[in-house]
Design an enzyme around this catalytic site. Structure first.
Site, PDB file in Angstrom:
ATOM      1  N   LYS A 223      -4.293   9.323  -2.560  1.00  0.00           N
ATOM      2  CA  LYS A 223      -4.954   8.220  -2.027  1.00  0.00           C
ATOM      3  C   LYS A 223      -6.209   7.732  -2.888  1.00  0.00           C
ATOM      4  O   LYS A 223      -7.161   7.000  -2.307  1.00  0.00           O
ATOM      5  CB  LYS A 223      -5.334   8.421  -0.629  1.00  0.00           C
ATOM      6  CG  LYS A 223      -6.378   9.512  -0.365  1.00  0.00           C
ATOM      7  CD  LYS A 223      -7.220   9.495   0.668  1.00  0.00           C
ATOM      8  CE  LYS A 223      -8.274  10.492   0.649  1.00  0.00           C
ATOM      9  NZ  LYS A 223      -9.274  10.329   1.563  1.00  0.00           N
TER      10      LYS A 223
ATOM     11  N   LYS B 204       1.471   1.620  -1.043  1.00  0.00           N
ATOM     12  CA  LYS B 204       1.423   1.247   0.275  1.00  0.00           C
ATOM     13  C   LYS B 204       2.030   0.171   0.750  1.00  0.00           C
ATOM     14  O   LYS B 204       2.932   0.326   1.875  1.00  0.00           O
ATOM     15  CB  LYS B 204      -0.148   1.191   0.772  1.00  0.00           C
ATOM     16  CG  LYS B 204      -0.894   2.489   0.830  1.00  0.00           C
ATOM     17  CD  LYS B 204      -0.859   3.320   1.816  1.00  0.00           C
ATOM     18  CE  LYS B 204      -1.151   4.635   1.839  1.00  0.00           C
ATOM     19  NZ  LYS B 204      -0.686   5.624   2.813  1.00  0.00           N
TER      20      LYS B 204
ATOM     21  N   SER C  52      -3.083   1.334   4.962  1.00  0.00           N
ATOM     22  CA  SER C  52      -4.466   1.037   4.616  1.00  0.00           C
ATOM     23  C   SER C  52      -4.762  -0.275   4.696  1.00  0.00           C
ATOM     24  O   SER C  52      -4.041  -1.162   4.069  1.00  0.00           O
ATOM     25  CB  SER C  52      -4.774   1.980   3.177  1.00  0.00           C
ATOM     26  OG  SER C  52      -6.026   1.344   2.592  1.00  0.00           O
TER      27      SER C  52
ATOM     28  N   TYR D 181      -2.200   2.527  -6.310  1.00  0.00           N
ATOM     29  CA  TYR D 181      -2.126   3.055  -4.967  1.00  0.00           C
ATOM     30  C   TYR D 181      -1.967   2.011  -3.894  1.00  0.00           C
ATOM     31  O   TYR D 181      -0.835   2.314  -2.956  1.00  0.00           O
ATOM     32  CB  TYR D 181      -3.764   3.692  -4.786  1.00  0.00           C
ATOM     33  CG  TYR D 181      -3.896   3.769  -3.235  1.00  0.00           C
ATOM     34  CD1 TYR D 181      -3.351   4.871  -2.516  1.00  0.00           C
ATOM     35  CD2 TYR D 181      -4.723   3.172  -2.543  1.00  0.00           C
ATOM     36  CE1 TYR D 181      -3.612   5.332  -1.200  1.00  0.00           C
ATOM     37  CE2 TYR D 181      -4.950   3.397  -1.227  1.00  0.00           C
ATOM     38  CZ  TYR D 181      -4.269   4.426  -0.490  1.00  0.00           C
ATOM     39  OH  TYR D 181      -4.525   4.582   0.891  1.00  0.00           O
TER      40      TYR D 181
END
Ligand code: UD1
Length: 345
Positions: A84, A152, A124, A148
């Site tokens: 993350k 997601k 997120s 990242y």
């Protein structure tokens, strides 16, 4: 009920595991300790006064997953296993895609073959990219400017496609804003490996004398005091949202303001923001931390961090309406519990 929590030894997972156990349920944790350690499992065991079923494993290890699903039966999976760090993802994109995307695909195929189709997925606010308006609601356009965030987004797309293509999946995707704080016992909390990326672990390390000062990345943003504004949400509130999301998909795990039967989620893919709806600047967070904990946090202004946005906070109406989740803890409690965990650990 019994829940599988991949990534359950990490900061968020350990608090969710606590709440589920505390509500009388069982959990099985899988973690590869890439950003956590077995200490958090020990801490949870101390807090609960019982053993926790735990496997040190990767979600991309299909053989091991098959073994775990054969041994246990699960009512749902709460999937938190992911790398993350934005900066690390720019340096090691392949690891991020392999670990986050391939790992999730592997987990999904094992879930399918064992007929486990209830999933709470940890996403997120990073999927919103640069905010086009505030507060950010779930209809805000999506974009990504780092690997990242791309992982997601890609995973969200896979989840949506699966739920459209195959019968029976009930998937809730929770888009977290900025989780901070710790359980009130001080026995579990955020304990990242190496130098932390995020603000609160940095503040805590400065308070403890491990770091001489904190760099505030930018004091010329168009915000209340020039520093970045975020939606910090207490980890216990955020964890509770998972239990209410389980209620919402028809697995009644805790007593709460009742969701009408007609409002229980139908099969499909459901997205919710998880934040407080309130923005707090870096300076406001530092000052609150100093006040409630009676410590000094020396800081220096530094240049803006690449990829940062001025302000980011959530519209939280959808979760309140669908499963009656509302964050109740304020920034003071976030700061005092984060420090309480540090001085006790
Ligand atoms: C970061 C990630 C985001 C991820 C989220 C939760 C980036 C660009 N974004 O979000 O993708 O979902 O963490 O893990 O990394 N700050 C300082 N000094 C510090 C650290 C942070 O001033 O030493 C400031 C930042 O500039 C920002 C605020 O504190 O204004 C919050 O930063 P952080 O905790 O890293 O969270 P995000 O940037 O929101």
């Amino acid at each position: 009920m019994n829940f599988l929590i991949p990534g359950g030894a990490g900061y968020i997972g350990i608090h969710i595991a606590f709440l589920l156990l505390d509500s009388g349920h069982d959990v099985v944790i899988i973690d590869n300790f890439s950003n956590s350690s077995s200490e958090s499992i020990d801490d949870l065991e101390n807090l609960m006064g019982r053993k926790i079923t735990f496997y040190q494993s990767n979600i991309s290890d299909e053989t091991e997953l098959n073994r775990i699903f054969t041994k246990h039966s699960f009512d749902a999976v709460i999937h938190l296993a992911a790398l993350k760090s934005v900066s690390e993802s720019i340096l090691k994109p392949n690891e991020y895609f392999k670990n986050n995307c391939n790992g999730t695909s592997c987990l999904l195929s094992v879930m399918r073959s064992f007929g486990v189709k209830n999933l709470i997925y940890s996403s997120s606010a990073t999927v919103y990219g640069i905010p086009r308006y505030l507060p950010i609601d779930e209809k805000h356009p999506l974009s990504s400017n780092n690997p990242y965030a791309e992982t997601k987004l890609k995973i969200e797309e896979e989840l949506r496609s699966i739920s459209e293509a195959e019968d029976g999946w009930k998937i809730v995707c929770l888009r977290y804003f900025n989780p901070v704080g710790a359980h009130e016992s001080g026995l579990i909390g955020e304990n990242p490996r190496g130098i932390p990326n995020n603000l609160m672990p940095h503040i805590v390390n400065v308070a403890n004398g491990e770091l001489p000062h904190i760099n505030i990345y930018g004091n010329d943003y168009d915000t209340i005091d020039g520093t970045g504004v975020r939606d910090y949400v207490h980890i216990m509130d955020l964890s509770e949202s998972h239990l209410l999301a389980l209620n919402y998909i028809g697995l009644k795990v805790i007593n709460h303001e009742d969701i009408e039967l007609s409002s229980i989620a139908k099969a499909g893919f459901h997205i919710f923001n998880i934040g407080t709806g309130k923005g707090c600047s870096v300076l406001e967070l530092i000052r609150t931390f100093e006040e409630v904990n009676n410590v000094k946090i020396p800081y220096k202004f530094a240049s803006r961090r690449p990829g940062d946005v001025a302000s980011c906070y959530a519209d939280v109406h959808r979760s309140a309406q669908a499963f009656k989740w509302i964050a109740t803890k304020g920034v003071e409690e976030m700061c005092s519990s984060a420090w309480n965990f540090k001085i006790r650990s």
